[in-house]
Design a protein around this motif. Structure first.
Motif, PDB file in Angstrom:
ATOM      1  N   LEU A  76       0.837  -1.200   0.000  1.00 19.34           N
ATOM      2  CA  LEU A  76       0.000   0.000   0.000  1.00 19.34           C
ATOM      3  C   LEU A  76       0.875   1.255   0.000  1.00 19.34           C
ATOM      4  N   VAL A  77       0.710   2.042  -1.051  1.00 18.46           N
ATOM      5  CA  VAL A  77       1.558   3.226  -1.210  1.00 18.46           C
ATOM      6  C   VAL A  77       1.424   4.158  -0.002  1.00 18.46           C
ATOM      7  N   GLY A  78       0.196   4.450   0.396  1.00 17.96           N
ATOM      8  CA  GLY A  78      -0.034   5.393   1.500  1.00 17.96           C
ATOM      9  C   GLY A  78       0.593   4.904   2.793  1.00 17.96           C
ATOM     10  N   SER A 114       7.091  -7.160  -9.224  1.00 16.87           N
ATOM     11  CA  SER A 114       7.553  -5.789  -9.086  1.00 16.87           C
ATOM     12  C   SER A 114       6.391  -4.846  -9.427  1.00 16.87           C
ATOM     13  N   SER A 115       6.686  -3.585  -9.595  1.00 16.19           N
ATOM     14  CA  SER A 115       5.588  -2.614  -9.718  1.00 16.19           C
ATOM     15  C   SER A 115       5.955  -1.449 -10.616  1.00 16.19           C
ATOM     16  N   ALA A 116       4.937  -0.883 -11.264  1.00 16.15           N
ATOM     17  CA  ALA A 116       5.111   0.365 -12.009  1.00 16.15           C
ATOM     18  C   ALA A 116       5.528   1.497 -11.086  1.00 16.15           C
ATOM     19  N   ALA A 117       5.318   1.309  -9.777  1.00 17.73           N
ATOM     20  CA  ALA A 117       5.722   2.337  -8.806  1.00 17.73           C
ATOM     21  C   ALA A 117       7.239   2.519  -8.790  1.00 17.73           C
ATOM     22  N   PRO A 138       8.022   5.131  -0.622  1.00 18.33           N
ATOM     23  CA  PRO A 138       8.849   4.020  -0.116  1.00 18.33           C
ATOM     24  C   PRO A 138       8.463   2.669  -0.701  1.00 18.33           C
ATOM     25  N   TYR A 139       7.160   2.457  -0.980  1.00 17.45           N
ATOM     26  CA  TYR A 139       6.741   1.185  -1.582  1.00 17.45           C
ATOM     27  C   TYR A 139       7.487   0.956  -2.895  1.00 17.45           C
ATOM     28  N   GLY A 140       7.444   1.947  -3.780  1.00 15.90           N
ATOM     29  CA  GLY A 140       8.124   1.815  -5.073  1.00 15.90           C
ATOM     30  C   GLY A 140       9.630   1.662  -4.884  1.00 15.90           C
ATOM     31  N   HIS A 189      -8.307   0.552  -3.544  1.00 18.50           N
ATOM     32  CA  HIS A 189      -8.265   0.493  -5.004  1.00 18.50           C
ATOM     33  C   HIS A 189      -9.564   0.968  -5.641  1.00 18.50           C
ATOM     34  N   LEU A 190      -9.399   1.569  -6.811  1.00 17.94           N
ATOM     35  CA  LEU A 190     -10.510   2.280  -7.439  1.00 17.94           C
ATOM     36  C   LEU A 190     -11.713   1.385  -7.752  1.00 17.94           C
ATOM     37  N   ILE A 191     -11.496   0.268  -8.455  1.00 15.91           N
ATOM     38  CA  ILE A 191     -12.659  -0.482  -8.964  1.00 15.91           C
ATOM     39  C   ILE A 191     -13.541  -1.023  -7.824  1.00 15.91           C
ATOM     40  N   PRO A 202     -20.527   8.136  -1.186  1.00 15.55           N
ATOM     41  CA  PRO A 202     -20.101   8.053  -2.594  1.00 15.55           C
ATOM     42  C   PRO A 202     -18.587   7.912  -2.719  1.00 15.55           C
ATOM     43  N   VAL A 203     -18.143   7.225  -3.771  1.00 15.92           N
ATOM     44  CA  VAL A 203     -16.707   7.076  -3.997  1.00 15.92           C
ATOM     45  C   VAL A 203     -16.104   8.454  -4.287  1.00 15.92           C
ATOM     46  N   LYS A 204     -14.942   8.678  -3.691  1.00 15.02           N
ATOM     47  CA  LYS A 204     -14.261   9.960  -3.902  1.00 15.02           C
ATOM     48  C   LYS A 204     -13.469   9.899  -5.199  1.00 15.02           C
ATOM     49  N   ILE A 205     -13.567  10.936  -5.988  1.00 19.85           N
ATOM     50  CA  ILE A 205     -12.701  11.061  -7.165  1.00 19.85           C
ATOM     51  C   ILE A 205     -11.548  11.975  -6.747  1.00 19.85           C
ATOM     52  N   PHE A 206     -10.361  11.377  -6.692  1.00 20.47           N
ATOM     53  CA  PHE A 206      -9.208  12.102  -6.162  1.00 20.47           C
ATOM     54  C   PHE A 206      -8.616  13.035  -7.223  1.00 20.47           C
ATOM     55  N   ILE A 218      -5.289   8.968 -15.172  1.00 18.87           N
ATOM     56  CA  ILE A 218      -5.378   7.854 -16.124  1.00 18.87           C
ATOM     57  C   ILE A 218      -4.463   6.724 -15.657  1.00 18.87           C
ATOM     58  N   ARG A 219      -5.010   5.510 -15.646  1.00 25.68           N
ATOM     59  CA  ARG A 219      -4.249   4.320 -15.247  1.00 25.68           C
ATOM     60  C   ARG A 219      -4.435   3.214 -16.284  1.00 25.68           C
ATOM     61  N   ASP A 220      -3.550   2.231 -16.205  1.00 23.26           N
ATOM     62  CA  ASP A 220      -3.548   1.091 -17.126  1.00 23.26           C
ATOM     63  C   ASP A 220      -3.948  -0.150 -16.332  1.00 23.26           C
ATOM     64  N   TYR A 221      -5.169  -0.620 -16.573  1.00 25.80           N
ATOM     65  CA  TYR A 221      -5.717  -1.742 -15.783  1.00 25.80           C
ATOM     66  C   TYR A 221      -5.501  -3.059 -16.517  1.00 25.80           C
ATOM     67  N   VAL A 222      -5.066  -4.088 -15.767  1.00 23.85           N
ATOM     68  CA  VAL A 222      -4.842  -5.409 -16.352  1.00 23.85           C
ATOM     69  C   VAL A 222      -5.556  -6.445 -15.493  1.00 23.85           C
ATOM     70  N   SER A 255      -9.353   6.813 -17.677  1.00 26.00           N
ATOM     71  CA  SER A 255      -9.446   7.824 -16.623  1.00 26.00           C
ATOM     72  C   SER A 255     -10.356   7.291 -15.512  1.00 26.00           C
ATOM     73  N   VAL A 256     -10.267   7.944 -14.352  1.00 24.11           N
ATOM     74  CA  VAL A 256     -11.134   7.546 -13.232  1.00 24.11           C
ATOM     75  C   VAL A 256     -12.596   7.646 -13.666  1.00 24.11           C
ATOM     76  N   ARG A 257     -12.948   8.717 -14.377  1.00 17.74           N
ATOM     77  CA  ARG A 257     -14.350   8.856 -14.813  1.00 17.74           C
ATOM     78  C   ARG A 257     -14.738   7.768 -15.822  1.00 17.74           C
ATOM     79  N   GLY A 281       0.903  11.853  -3.859  1.00 16.42           N
ATOM     80  CA  GLY A 281       1.741  10.829  -4.486  1.00 16.42           C
ATOM     81  C   GLY A 281       1.206  10.248  -5.775  1.00 16.42           C
ATOM     82  N   ASP A 282      -0.013  10.647  -6.196  1.00 13.41           N
ATOM     83  CA  ASP A 282      -0.575  10.109  -7.438  1.00 13.41           C
ATOM     84  C   ASP A 282       0.054  10.791  -8.654  1.00 13.41           C
ATOM     85  N   PRO A 283       0.631  10.031  -9.589  1.00 15.70           N
ATOM     86  CA  PRO A 283       0.996  10.635 -10.875  1.00 15.70           C
ATOM     87  C   PRO A 283      -0.257  10.812 -11.726  1.00 15.70           C
TER      88      PRO A 283
HETATM   89  N1  UFG Z   1      -8.860   6.670  -7.029  1.00 18.80           N
HETATM   90  C1  UFG Z   1      -9.946   7.475  -6.764  1.00 18.80           C
HETATM   91  N2  UFG Z   1     -10.767   7.093  -5.729  1.00 18.80           N
HETATM   92  C2  UFG Z   1     -10.556   5.983  -4.984  1.00 18.80           C
HETATM   93  C3  UFG Z   1      -9.430   5.167  -5.289  1.00 18.80           C
HETATM   94  C4  UFG Z   1      -8.608   5.553  -6.303  1.00 18.80           C
HETATM   95  O1  UFG Z   1     -10.170   8.488  -7.416  1.00 18.80           O
HETATM   96  O2  UFG Z   1     -11.343   5.699  -4.061  1.00 18.80           O
HETATM   97  C5  UFG Z   1      -7.981   7.028  -8.158  1.00 18.80           C
HETATM   98  C6  UFG Z   1      -6.545   7.238  -7.756  1.00 18.80           C
HETATM   99  O3  UFG Z   1      -6.306   8.565  -7.385  1.00 18.80           O
HETATM  100  C7  UFG Z   1      -5.815   6.817  -9.026  1.00 18.80           C
HETATM  101  C8  UFG Z   1      -6.705   5.741  -9.632  1.00 18.80           C
HETATM  102  O4  UFG Z   1      -7.977   5.933  -9.052  1.00 18.80           O
HETATM  103  O5  UFG Z   1      -5.764   7.891  -9.907  1.00 18.80           O
HETATM  104  C9  UFG Z   1      -6.232   4.344  -9.327  1.00 18.80           C
HETATM  105  O6  UFG Z   1      -5.987   4.231  -7.931  1.00 18.80           O
HETATM  106  P1  UFG Z   1      -5.702   2.845  -7.195  1.00 18.80           P
HETATM  107  O7  UFG Z   1      -5.568   3.145  -5.739  1.00 18.80           O
HETATM  108  O8  UFG Z   1      -6.714   1.836  -7.612  1.00 18.80           O
HETATM  109  O9  UFG Z   1      -4.312   2.381  -7.822  1.00 18.80           O
HETATM  110  P2  UFG Z   1      -2.918   3.170  -7.895  1.00 18.80           P
HETATM  111  O10 UFG Z   1      -2.768   3.606  -9.323  1.00 18.80           O
HETATM  112  O11 UFG Z   1      -2.786   4.193  -6.873  1.00 18.80           O
HETATM  113  O12 UFG Z   1      -1.885   2.033  -7.483  1.00 18.80           O
HETATM  114  C10 UFG Z   1      -1.693   0.843  -8.204  1.00 18.80           C
HETATM  115  C11 UFG Z   1      -1.282  -0.250  -7.222  1.00 18.80           C
HETATM  116  C12 UFG Z   1       0.027   0.122  -6.556  1.00 18.80           C
HETATM  117  C13 UFG Z   1       1.075   0.381  -7.593  1.00 18.80           C
HETATM  118  C14 UFG Z   1       0.595   1.368  -8.624  1.00 18.80           C
HETATM  119  C15 UFG Z   1       1.600   1.421  -9.722  1.00 18.80           C
HETATM  120  O13 UFG Z   1      -2.293  -0.406  -6.255  1.00 18.80           O
HETATM  121  O14 UFG Z   1       0.445  -0.963  -5.737  1.00 18.80           O
HETATM  122  O15 UFG Z   1      -0.667   0.991  -9.159  1.00 18.80           O
HETATM  123  O16 UFG Z   1       1.147   2.118 -10.774  1.00 18.80           O
HETATM  124  F1  UFG Z   1       2.172   0.901  -7.003  1.00 18.80           F
END
Ligand code: UFG
Length: 317
Positions: A76-78, A114-117, A138-140, A189-191, A202-206, A218-222, A255-257, A281-283
């Protein structure tokens, strides 16, 4: 072939155990169940409830083993920002112990989570494996330290290794014992958070002011099943004295949306959301270049974001 799965009771490790067994591998599991669940261990599988920090547990777990898939670790990154020493102790020291005990037991094959972190804030997307590594938490940093340790180990002790740098793992696997899915507490995690969203909570959009088309990250989901398929292909392609690094994602960004929209479609109702401040810490954008895994492993992710959302939803019932 007998594979030791460290972290084999967690979300990704338990999925690996199930798929490996279905493909005829014999399995041993080492897990302290600090994050995972012992009830996910299939009947008849050798299970040692123990720690990477305990040499005796490791030695016992490695008996009769031909290869290791190393999933165990804190992720967990946080939390890693709050407890960097704990992350170093469990992830880095635990992996050091594993490598030493593998050497003593004569086990020379390793596939590591390993991780994209490890990349931190990318300068160029999609991210290739040769991109600079400047982790922002520190996780990454622990995952990068382990990757570097494995590179040194493959050169000095001649082990055959692959580090798989995961982007955002999602989805679930329906096994004969029910769904193997994310069971984190708290869930970050988002999903899963989107699918549990309610009008009252309601889920927070960060962040909705990121430099992206709709202002959200924007993230890459697998899909976790595609991810494990890549692990098995990596295991079967290991070469002595070589440490390969592969990115594992889908090669596409959402994207999150867009994830919320996919979830609204899957559930049949509008997912309630609330715009919230950015999370530290979010890119803004993380997308994998997966050409190396495609060409060298012959791997292709086949499950799309709709399937990841649908499987996660199905796993709740
Ligand atoms: N997000 C929200 N609301 C939430 C949860 C997440 O808006 O309740 C957003 C985050 O800000 C981020 C995206 O959704 O933009 C994805 O967030 P996650 O927490 O699902 O995943 P992360 O991208 O933060 O992290 C994941 C893995 C990490 C790893 C990282 C590497 O959980 O272990 O990818 O890219 F380090």
């Amino acid at each position: 072939m007998r594979v030791l799965v460290t972290g084999g009771t967690g979300y990704i490790g338990s999925t690996a155990v199930d798929i490996l067994i279905s493909q005829g591998y014999e399995i041993s599991i080492l897990d302290d169940c600090s994050m995972g669940h012992a009830d996910s261990v299939p009947a008849g599988v050798s299970f040692i409830k123990g720690s990477l920090l305990n040499a005796g547990d490791l030695a016992q777990a490695l008996v009769g083993v031909d290869a290791v898939m190393h999933f165990a670790g804190k992720s967990l990154v946080g939390e890693s920002v709050e407890k960097p020493d704990l992350y170093h102790q469990v992830n880095v020291n635990g992996s050091r112990n594993l490598l030493d005990q593998m050497h003593m037991s004569g086990v020379t094959k390793l596939v590591f989570s390993s991780s994209a972190a490890t990349y931190g804030e990318p300068k160029v997307v999609p991210i290739v494996e040769t991109a600079p590594t400047h982790p922002t938490n520190p996780y990454g940093a622990t995952k990068l330290a382990i990757d570097q340790m494995i590179t040194a180990e493959s050169a000095s002790r001649g082990i055959a290794a692959a580090s798989l740098r995961y982007f955002n793992v999602a989805g679930a696997l329906k096994s004969t014992r029910g769904w193997l899915a994310e069971r984190h507490n708290p869930e970050t995690h988002l999903i899963p958070n989107v699918l549990r969203s309610t009008a009252e909570n309601p889920v927070k959009i960060f962040g909705s002011d990121w430099p992206t088309a709709d202002g959200t990250c924007i993230r890459d989901y697998v899909h976790v099943v595609d991810l494990i398929d890549a692990h098995i292909k990596a295991l079967e392609s290991l070469q002595m004295g070589v440490h390969e690094i592969y990115n594992l994602g889908s090669g596409d960004g959402y994207s999150v949306r867009e994830v919320v929209a996919a979830a609204s479609k899957a559930t049949g109702y509008e997912i309630p959301t609330i715009d919230s401040p950015r999370r530290a810490g979010d890119p803004a954008v993380l997308i994998a270049d997966i050409n190396k895994a495609k060409t060298k492993l012959g791997w292709r992710p086949t499950r799309d974001i709709e399937t990841m959302v649908a499987d996660t939803l199905a796993s709740f019932s």
